[in-house]
Design an enzyme around this catalytic site. Structure first.
Site, mmCIF file in Angstrom:
data_model
loop_
_atom_site.group_PDB
_atom_site.id
_atom_site.type_symbol
_atom_site.label_atom_id
_atom_site.label_comp_id
_atom_site.label_asym_id
_atom_site.label_seq_id
_atom_site.Cartn_x
_atom_site.Cartn_y
_atom_site.Cartn_z
ATOM 1 N N ASP A 79 0.857 -1.186 0.000
ATOM 2 C CA ASP A 79 0.000 0.000 0.000
ATOM 3 C C ASP A 79 0.893 1.236 0.000
ATOM 4 O OD1 ASP A 79 -2.195 1.612 0.008
ATOM 5 O OD2 ASP A 79 -2.721 1.283 2.101
ATOM 6 N N PHE A 80 1.538 1.477 -1.134
ATOM 7 C CA PHE A 80 2.539 2.534 -1.263
ATOM 8 C C PHE A 80 1.836 3.812 -1.733
ATOM 9 C CE2 PHE A 80 6.169 4.895 -2.322
ATOM 10 C CZ PHE A 80 7.330 4.210 -2.028
#
Length: 286
Positions: A73-74
């Site tokens: 979840d960048f």
């Protein structure tokens, strides 16, 4: 290195609750949420510092003691700003597992604007998938917005190279790291910016300050005035000449993180007061 790129944990404790057993409470350093619109309104120098800390993070994730780590979840909401540096706050979605494969088609990476197919290794793992996922997410969420916007013209060819390297599936974090080093702060491409010779004459008034006569400019380090960073007096003169309302400027003894001097630009010099830490330059002719 960990203190620079990860949110610092000061302490933690376990506490049993009637409603929630085994509750964990953590005490961490205070950071500011990362708001992209606000970042775009800051100086390019500050935005470059954030990108530089992000590059250090990418390099560490690719070469961590656990192996290559990917942040699934960048996105900006996973980061905060602490003293001008970007830091990771949420590692719940971090993974060290490289995807298994039997052929290259199993190593297909799909993004909204671009897709990649990576090679499948003889060990049955997609080569560098974790690293490439981090790189491309950094490219599409951060570098494309923060680096080119209002960048110094002398650095734009280098910045284009950096941005293109991030969005290229054949590039590694080592390549990205080497492009940032030497950086503007190290090789002085930014700090030693070439300026034009000015024809305008300025009168130097040592140990003096103009407390009022402010006007707003963009980008400014001061929300009620025009406070910019310069390499030397020549650059300050060039900036003042570029603003029709600028009639004077004041050199302070403060510097930015790259060593550039902070300067207040003023629209008049009617009221000058003594100040041993500042030097005022007043425009004599237009």
């Amino acid at each position: 290195c960990l203190v620079v790129i990860f949110f610092q944990l000061y302490g933690y404790c376990y506490q049993d609750s009637n409603d929630i057993p085994d509750t964990l409470t953590t005490i961490t350093e205070l950071g500011s949420p990362l708001e992209m619109i606000q970042l775009l309104q800051t100086s390019w120098e500050d935005r470059f510092r954030i990108c530089l800390s992000l590059v250090r993070l990418l390099h560490y994730l690719a070469h961590s003691p656990l192996g290559s780590v990917t942040l699934l979840d960048f996105r900006p909401r996973q980061f905060v700003i602490v003293d001008g540096e970007l830091k990771v706050t949420d590692l719940d979605d971090a993974s060290i597992e490289e995807s298994s494969c039997t052929s290259n088609s199993d190593c297909f990476m799909e993004f909204p604007a671009r897709n990649f197919t990576l090679p499948c290794s003889v060990e049955g793992r997609c080569q560098s998938m974790n690293e490439k996922r981090n790189l491309y997410n950094a490219y599409r969420f951060f570098f494309t917005y923060l680096l080119p916007h209002s960048a110094p013209s002398s650095l734009r060819p280098l910045l284009d190279k950096i941005v293109n390297a991030t969005g290229n599936r054949n590039k590694h974090s080592n390549t990205k790291y080497s492009l940032f080093y030497p950086s503007p702060s190290a090789n002085s491409e930014f700090t030693q910016k070439c300026v034009k010779s000015a024809n305008t004459e300025y009168r130097r008034v040592p140990e003096a300050f103009i407390p009022d006569e402010n006007y707003r400019c963009w980008p400014s380090y001061h929300h009620k005035g025009c406070l910019l960073s310069v390499f030397d007096v020549s650059e300050a003169i060039e900036i003042c000449d570029s603003y029709s309302q600028c009639k004077a400027f004041v050199l302070t003894n403060q510097t930015t993180w790259t060593g550039r001097q902070l300067v207040f630009f003023k629209m008049a010099s009617n009221h000058i007061v003594p100040d041993p830490d500042k030097i005022t330059y007043v425009k004599v002719t237009d």
